[in-house]
Design a protein around this motif. Structure first.
Motif, PDB file in Angstrom:
ATOM      1  N   PRO A  18       6.369  -4.913   2.253  1.00  0.00           N
ATOM      2  CA  PRO A  18       5.260  -5.695   3.195  1.00  0.00           C
ATOM      3  C   PRO A  18       4.146  -6.098   2.374  1.00  0.00           C
ATOM      4  CG  PRO A  18       5.912  -3.599   4.234  1.00  0.00           C
ATOM      5  CD  PRO A  18       6.672  -3.582   2.685  1.00  0.00           C
ATOM      6  N   TRP A  19       3.322  -7.028   2.753  1.00  0.00           N
ATOM      7  CA  TRP A  19       2.004  -7.564   2.052  1.00  0.00           C
ATOM      8  C   TRP A  19       1.009  -6.641   2.349  1.00  0.00           C
ATOM      9  CZ3 TRP A  19      -2.474  -7.252   4.742  1.00  0.00           C
ATOM     10  CH2 TRP A  19      -2.538  -6.846   6.231  1.00  0.00           C
ATOM     11  N   GLY A  23      -0.613  -5.271  -1.154  1.00  0.00           N
ATOM     12  CA  GLY A  23      -2.219  -5.246  -1.441  1.00  0.00           C
ATOM     13  C   GLY A  23      -2.811  -3.799  -1.662  1.00  0.00           C
ATOM     14  N   LEU A  24      -2.337  -2.716  -1.005  1.00  0.00           N
ATOM     15  CA  LEU A  24      -2.402  -1.521  -1.354  1.00  0.00           C
ATOM     16  C   LEU A  24      -2.406  -1.147  -2.989  1.00  0.00           C
ATOM     17  CD1 LEU A  24      -3.665   1.324  -0.527  1.00  0.00           C
ATOM     18  CD2 LEU A  24      -1.311   1.833   0.321  1.00  0.00           C
ATOM     19  N   LYS A  25      -1.118  -1.623  -3.454  1.00  0.00           N
ATOM     20  CA  LYS A  25      -0.811  -1.390  -4.820  1.00  0.00           C
ATOM     21  C   LYS A  25      -1.882  -1.957  -5.726  1.00  0.00           C
ATOM     22  CE  LYS A  25       4.127  -0.722  -4.502  1.00  0.00           C
ATOM     23  NZ  LYS A  25       5.366  -1.335  -4.837  1.00  0.00           N
ATOM     24  N   VAL A  29      -4.330   0.062  -8.135  1.00  0.00           N
ATOM     25  CA  VAL A  29      -4.368  -0.394  -9.791  1.00  0.00           C
ATOM     26  C   VAL A  29      -5.730  -0.743 -10.210  1.00  0.00           C
ATOM     27  CG1 VAL A  29      -3.551  -1.723 -11.501  1.00  0.00           C
ATOM     28  CG2 VAL A  29      -1.874  -0.557  -9.887  1.00  0.00           C
ATOM     29  N   PHE A  30      -6.384  -1.515  -9.532  1.00  0.00           N
ATOM     30  CA  PHE A  30      -7.755  -2.083  -9.762  1.00  0.00           C
ATOM     31  C   PHE A  30      -8.800  -0.780  -9.939  1.00  0.00           C
ATOM     32  CE2 PHE A  30     -11.996  -3.459  -8.590  1.00  0.00           C
ATOM     33  CZ  PHE A  30     -11.987  -4.289  -9.494  1.00  0.00           C
ATOM     34  N   ILE A  31      -8.555  -0.197  -8.919  1.00  0.00           N
ATOM     35  CA  ILE A  31      -9.538   1.271  -8.829  1.00  0.00           C
ATOM     36  C   ILE A  31      -9.296   2.029  -9.936  1.00  0.00           C
ATOM     37  CG2 ILE A  31     -10.312   3.159  -7.500  1.00  0.00           C
ATOM     38  CD1 ILE A  31      -9.953   1.402  -5.009  1.00  0.00           C
ATOM     39  N   PHE A  32      -7.951   2.266 -10.209  1.00  0.00           N
ATOM     40  CA  PHE A  32      -7.746   3.189 -10.925  1.00  0.00           C
ATOM     41  C   PHE A  32      -8.159   2.899 -12.494  1.00  0.00           C
ATOM     42  CE2 PHE A  32      -4.420   3.503 -14.796  1.00  0.00           C
ATOM     43  CZ  PHE A  32      -4.489   4.554 -15.162  1.00  0.00           C
TER      44      PHE A  32
END
Length: 441
Positions: A18-19, A23-25, A29-32
């Motif tokens: 789902p969208w 978006g959560l992934k 990844v950006f925060i990581f």
């Protein structure tokens, strides 16, 4: 050890999320990457400080962990200066061109298997997406970031920056070729360029019969394709402009290279992109050569080692090992000269890569047509590798020194070095000049 399938876990394909899961992934990844960059800067300072018998950052936060955050805030509020004569559009766009591809490369890196999202009934793979040519996607996107460095050097209207940009372009051409050739053997063994399929291909262990004894070996390509692994390690250091291959910066001779005219947040974006690129090539090395998220031995003996969220821990552990390797090299090796750098890429890495690809392709082709014992092949490959290593330590043949003829007329431009001729004064003339000076006195 045979792999145990995930119990009661549905197989979720890419493109079925789902969208909000996608978006959560992306957000995670950006925060990581941002947090991991701050940690890597602190980790590098602490490790290099230990190597040099210093303490390192230890004031801001526990163990000095907030030092990187304090430096980032300092750069954020620092005055942003733009020198005169720069190409403003390219000068401002260069940091953006460098930083955006650094984030995009992690889109195809697998962090783990299929898992269930907590507090929901949704299953998803710990990977944003996958492509049939995922590895080529990573290399293509990483190449775009190098253009940002070249454009930064060209647009800065500075000699030092221009030389740093030129070195970066040469570095990109030289070591991306070697890196791409190092991965060809992995594609031949795995039969795919998909990152998730390459991780699956390294899941089963193998064994060789050496003089009647069964010796188990892991399915990691770092073991089966060790020359490719070594070539990739060298190439990834040159690709990310890290010591001893940090020639585009080279503060000892180019002040700061392509970064000379940058400050404030533009400088911080280059700094961020460098550390994210370190994480990218390290994650790619983990995926292609160290089994990706799969647990190493002896943890792999545990049946649940490759299930749930545990594989994320193994992946980050391998990733941190490569980061330590980067730091270790920076704290021990001096910077190479430019001619040594080019010689290593074109005369050593690329020829060895081509020869290794031919050998691997021949073995794979013959193995499909003819049944033969691979033990003898492994022993022969070990002998050849040993001979190659020994020849690297043999002293080179010294060239005879040129014979200098004293009566030969001095040529100031001989050898291509335009140095002025020495001042040769006739003895009699010198005596006469001295007598004249004495008479005047």
């Amino acid at each position: 050890m045979s792999l145990i399938p995930l119990a009661d876990t549905p197989q979720v394909g890419f493109g079925s999320d789902p969208w909000w899961v996608v978006g959560l992934k992306v957000l995670l990844v950006f925060i990581f990457l941002v947090v991991f960059t701050l940690f890597n800067i602190w980790f590098e300072r602490r490790v290099v400080a230990r190597m040099q018998h210093r303490v390192g950052p230890n004031v801001h936060g526990p163990f000095g962990l907030l030092q990187s955050l304090a430096d980032g805030m300092k750069l954020m509020f620092k005055e942003d200066l733009t020198p005169k004569g720069v190409d403003k559009f390219v000068y401002i766009a260069a940091p953006v061109i460098v930083s955006i591809p650094a984030f995009m490369t992690f889109a195809v890196i697998p962090f783990g298997p299929t898992v269930k999202i907590p507090f929901t009934d949704t299953y998803t793979r710990l990977q944003i997406t996958d492509l049939p040519v995922s590895v080529l996607y990573v290399m293509a996107i990483a190449s775009i970031g190098i253009y940002g460095i070249v454009l930064a050097g060209w647009s800065s209207n500075s000699t030092y920056s221009l030389l740093g940009g030129l070195r970066s372009s040469a570095q990109m051409i030289s070591y991306e070729v070697a890196m791409g050739l190092a991965l060809v053997a992995v594609f031949l063994f795995a039969g795919s360029m998909s990152t998730s399929e390459i991780v699956d291909a390294q899941g089963s262990s193998q064994s060789i019969n050496l003089f009647g004894a069964e010796i188990p070996i892991p399915g990691w390509y770092a073991v089966l394709l060790f020359p490719s692994f070594v070539i990739y390690l060298i190439s990834m250091i040159g690709e990310t402009n890290r010591a001893p291959f940090d020639l585009p910066e080279a503060e000892g001779e180019l002040v700061a290279g392509f970064l000379t005219e940058y400050s404030s947040m533009k400088y911080a974006m280059f700094f961020l992109a460098e550390y994210i690129n370190m994480a990218t090539v390290s994650a790619l090395a983990t995926t292609l050569f160290l089994g990706g998220w799969r647990a190493p031995w002896p943890i792999s003996i545990w049946d649940g080692a490759n299930e749930g969220y545990w594989p994320v821990l193994w992946f980050f552990g391998k990733l941190l090992g490569f980061i330590f390797f980067y730091i270790w090299l920076r704290g021990t090796l001096p910077r190479l000269r430019y001619d040594q750098f080019m010689k290593l890429g074109w005369k050593v890495l690329i020829p060895i890569s081509l020869a290794w690809i031919v050998l691997v392709a021949t073995v794979r082709a013959v193995g499909r047509e003819v049944e033969f014992n691979r033990t003898y092949l492994m022993v022969a490959a070990g002998i050849v590798a040993g001979i190659a290593i020994i020849t690297m330590f043999l002293p080179q043949k010294q060239e005879p020194e040129p014979v200098v003829v004293e009566d030969e007329e001095f040529d100031a431009f001989a050898g291509g070095y335009p140095v002025p001729p020495p001042l040769i004064t006739d003895t009699a003339t010198a005596g006469a000049e001295t007598a004249k000076e004495g008479n005047r006195g």
